[in-house]
Design an enzyme around this catalytic site. Structure first.
Site, PDB file in Angstrom:
ATOM      1  N   TRP A 102       0.686  -1.697   0.103  1.00 33.06           N
ATOM      2  CA  TRP A 102      -0.075   0.046   0.338  1.00 33.06           C
ATOM      3  C   TRP A 102       0.913   1.345   0.068  1.00 33.06           C
ATOM      4  O   TRP A 102       0.766   2.622  -0.794  1.00 33.06           O
ATOM      5  CB  TRP A 102      -0.863  -0.021   1.210  1.00 33.06           C
ATOM      6  CG  TRP A 102      -2.358  -1.386   0.755  1.00 33.06           C
ATOM      7  CD1 TRP A 102      -2.383  -2.148   2.238  1.00 33.06           C
ATOM      8  CD2 TRP A 102      -3.184  -1.182  -0.088  1.00 33.06           C
ATOM      9  NE1 TRP A 102      -3.534  -2.926   1.267  1.00 33.06           N
ATOM     10  CE2 TRP A 102      -3.761  -2.650   0.227  1.00 33.06           C
ATOM     11  CE3 TRP A 102      -2.849  -1.185  -1.253  1.00 33.06           C
ATOM     12  CZ2 TRP A 102      -5.002  -3.127  -0.927  1.00 33.06           C
ATOM     13  CZ3 TRP A 102      -4.241  -1.289  -2.159  1.00 33.06           C
ATOM     14  CH2 TRP A 102      -4.429  -2.649  -2.332  1.00 33.06           C
ATOM     15  N   ASP A 172      -1.407   6.468   5.969  1.00 31.11           N
ATOM     16  CA  ASP A 172      -2.679   5.981   5.901  1.00 31.11           C
ATOM     17  C   ASP A 172      -3.047   4.884   7.271  1.00 31.11           C
ATOM     18  O   ASP A 172      -1.581   4.037   7.561  1.00 31.11           O
ATOM     19  CB  ASP A 172      -2.088   4.849   5.126  1.00 31.11           C
ATOM     20  CG  ASP A 172      -2.962   4.045   4.445  1.00 31.11           C
ATOM     21  OD1 ASP A 172      -4.077   3.389   4.978  1.00 31.11           O
ATOM     22  OD2 ASP A 172      -2.766   3.272   3.023  1.00 31.11           O
ATOM     23  N   LYS A 196     -11.659  -1.798   7.022  1.00 29.67           N
ATOM     24  CA  LYS A 196     -11.380  -3.181   7.333  1.00 29.67           C
ATOM     25  C   LYS A 196     -11.695  -2.611   8.820  1.00 29.67           C
ATOM     26  O   LYS A 196     -12.049  -4.205   9.045  1.00 29.67           O
ATOM     27  CB  LYS A 196      -9.693  -2.355   7.941  1.00 29.67           C
ATOM     28  CG  LYS A 196      -9.045  -1.494   6.295  1.00 29.67           C
ATOM     29  CD  LYS A 196      -8.745  -2.942   5.292  1.00 29.67           C
ATOM     30  CE  LYS A 196      -8.364  -2.990   3.801  1.00 29.67           C
ATOM     31  NZ  LYS A 196      -7.523  -2.227   2.801  1.00 29.67           N
TER      32      LYS A 196
HETATM   33  C1  LIG Z   1      -6.777  -2.025   1.759  1.00 33.49           C
HETATM   34  C2  LIG Z   1      -6.107  -1.185   1.923  1.00 33.49           C
HETATM   35  C3  LIG Z   1      -5.894   0.662   0.694  1.00 33.49           C
HETATM   36  C4  LIG Z   1      -6.371   0.122  -0.599  1.00 33.49           C
HETATM   37  O1  LIG Z   1      -7.974  -0.043   0.596  1.00 33.49           O
HETATM   38  P1  LIG Z   1      -8.925   0.903  -1.108  1.00 33.49           P
HETATM   39  O2  LIG Z   1      -9.865   1.466  -0.250  1.00 33.49           O
HETATM   40  O3  LIG Z   1      -9.438  -1.195  -0.994  1.00 33.49           O
HETATM   41  O4  LIG Z   1      -7.792   1.745  -1.733  1.00 33.49           O
HETATM   42  C5  LIG Z   1      -5.098   1.137   1.421  1.00 33.49           C
HETATM   43  N1  LIG Z   1      -4.136   1.082   2.134  1.00 33.49           N
HETATM   44  C6  LIG Z   1      -3.825  -0.145   3.275  1.00 33.49           C
HETATM   45  C7  LIG Z   1      -3.341   0.380   4.652  1.00 33.49           C
HETATM   46  C8  LIG Z   1      -5.175  -0.945   3.344  1.00 33.49           C
HETATM   47  O5  LIG Z   1      -4.811  -1.556   4.127  1.00 33.49           O
END
Ligand SMILES: *Cc1c(COP(=O)(O)O)cnc(C)c1O
Length: 360
Positions: A102, A172, A196
């Site tokens: 990511w 993030d 999540k």
């Molecule tokens: C799942 C995830 C993403 C991507 O998320 P999307 O909503 O599918 O774009 C980005 N960063 C992390 C840490 C993730 O777990």
């Protein structure tokens, strides 16, 4: 069918009490005679929902008053572009700590807009650890430093907040959102996808310090300009109303169990049960260094592909689903987000023990 234990990395389990509440309010939300899915985002009822959700974000995370909270769309992946467009606006430089896929995707996107430097990376071991950084590692004129706090795929997590001095820090936090207390004041921007830990898919929550806003590049699409969302109470256009409603219910649930201190305790307890077993097992092995282990995502392997496939199939038949690891790591991964009850992890470990005995 009875509900199963869902170890999906995302979209993932939601607390059962939240689902029950949503079900009870499905046809008639709060005497409106409509479902939240059907109501105007300009209605009084929805205004109450979105304001309530924001107030809970602020309360639970102790968000300082000089930060904006925004509900936006496009997933975390869209923010990979929005972040450089909004914040790479001085020297045009950004520094990255690369700890997994990511972070790499965010880097790849940011490179379209400016001078990106990888300051530290754990790519050398396929991301089994978190590199240590110090203030001098970062370029003093960088517009920001970017990292991914919890690495969903590899199962590592930052146990420290990188010291970047005066350089704005952007994180993030998609897969560790609301899983434990976080000092928001240490960050310029924190954002995460909701699917999540916070809600169904379709929502990203961005928490940004006010001085970061209002300096987006001219080419920034209106919908990617955070200032626009901040100025319009996240209602510049139609927001994902139902997901925001679900987010509010989840945040109420977090508050009801004692907030993030209690959440952390619960998450540590769950993770310990699983890691302790992995450390004692002769069949299963964790894949990351102990000191950087995630509380949320626990990858593990057997090392024999056929045996792993057998385990995943038998686990699913026994009511433990979505244990297959990410294709880049292989093996298994148990995502044990906030909504996973302690009992779910206890039962998984019992099942693993039996599998180990039967296949010794
Ligand atoms: C799942 C995830 C993403 C991507 O998320 P999307 O909503 O599918 O774009 C980005 N960063 C992390 C840490 C993730 O777990």
């Amino acid at each position: 069918m009875a509900r199963v234990y869902n170890f999906s990395a995302g979209p993932s389990m939601l607390p059962e009490s939240v689902l029950n509440k949503a079900a009870a309010e499905m046809l008639d939300y709060n005497g409106t005679g409509t479902s939240v899915m059907e109501m105007s985002h300009r209605s009084k009822a929805f205004q109450g929902i979105i304001e309530g959700a924001e107030a809970l974000v602020r309360e639970i995370y102790n968000v300082p008053d000089n930060y904006k909270v925004m509900f936006v769309q496009g997933g975390a992946s869209t923010q990979f572009a929005a972040i450089p467009l909004n914040f790479m606006n001085g020297s045009g430089k950004a520094d990255f700590i690369i700890t997994g896929r990511w972070a790499n995707m965010a880097l790849k996107e940011a490179k379209r807009y400016g001078d990106c430097k990888v300051v530290a990376s754990s790519e050398d071991t396929t991301f089994t650890y978190i590199p240590k950084t110090k203030r001098e590692d970062f370029r003093p004129d960088a517009d920001y430093v970017y990292y991914c706090m919890n690495n969903t795929i590899y199962g590592t997590t930052f146990k420290y907040i990188p010291d970047t001095g005066d350089i704005p820090l952007i994180a993030d936090v998609s897969s560790c959102f609301f899983s434990e207390p976080l000092d928001i004041s240490k960050f310029a921007v924190v954002y995460g996808g909701a699917q999540k830990n916070v809600a169904p898919a379709g929502l990203v929550i961005v928490i940004a310090r006010e001085d970061m806003l209002g300096k987006a590049r001219d080419i920034t699409p209106t919908m990617l300009n955070y200032q626009v969302h901040a100025d319009n109470g996240s209602m510049y256009n139609t927001p994902p109303c139902y997901t925001i409603y679900m987010c509010k219910l989840v945040l109420e649930w977090i508050k009801s169990i004692g907030g993030l201190e209690a959440m952390k305790e619960r998450n540590e307890k769950k993770a310990k049960i699983l890691y302790d077993y992995l450390d004692s097992s002769k069949l299963f092995k964790g894949t990351v260094v102990k000191e950087d282990r995630s509380l949320m995502n626990v990858p593990f392997v057997i090392g024999d592909k056929d045996m792993e496939a057998k385990f995943i199939a038998e686990a699913a038949a026994a009511g433990f689903i979505n244990l297959k690891g990410h294709k880049t790591v292989g093996g298994m991964r148990a995502s044990i987000y906030n909504a996973m009850p302690v009992e779910g992890v206890e039962k998984l470990v019992e099942f693993m023990k039996k599998f180990e005995e039967a296949n010794a």
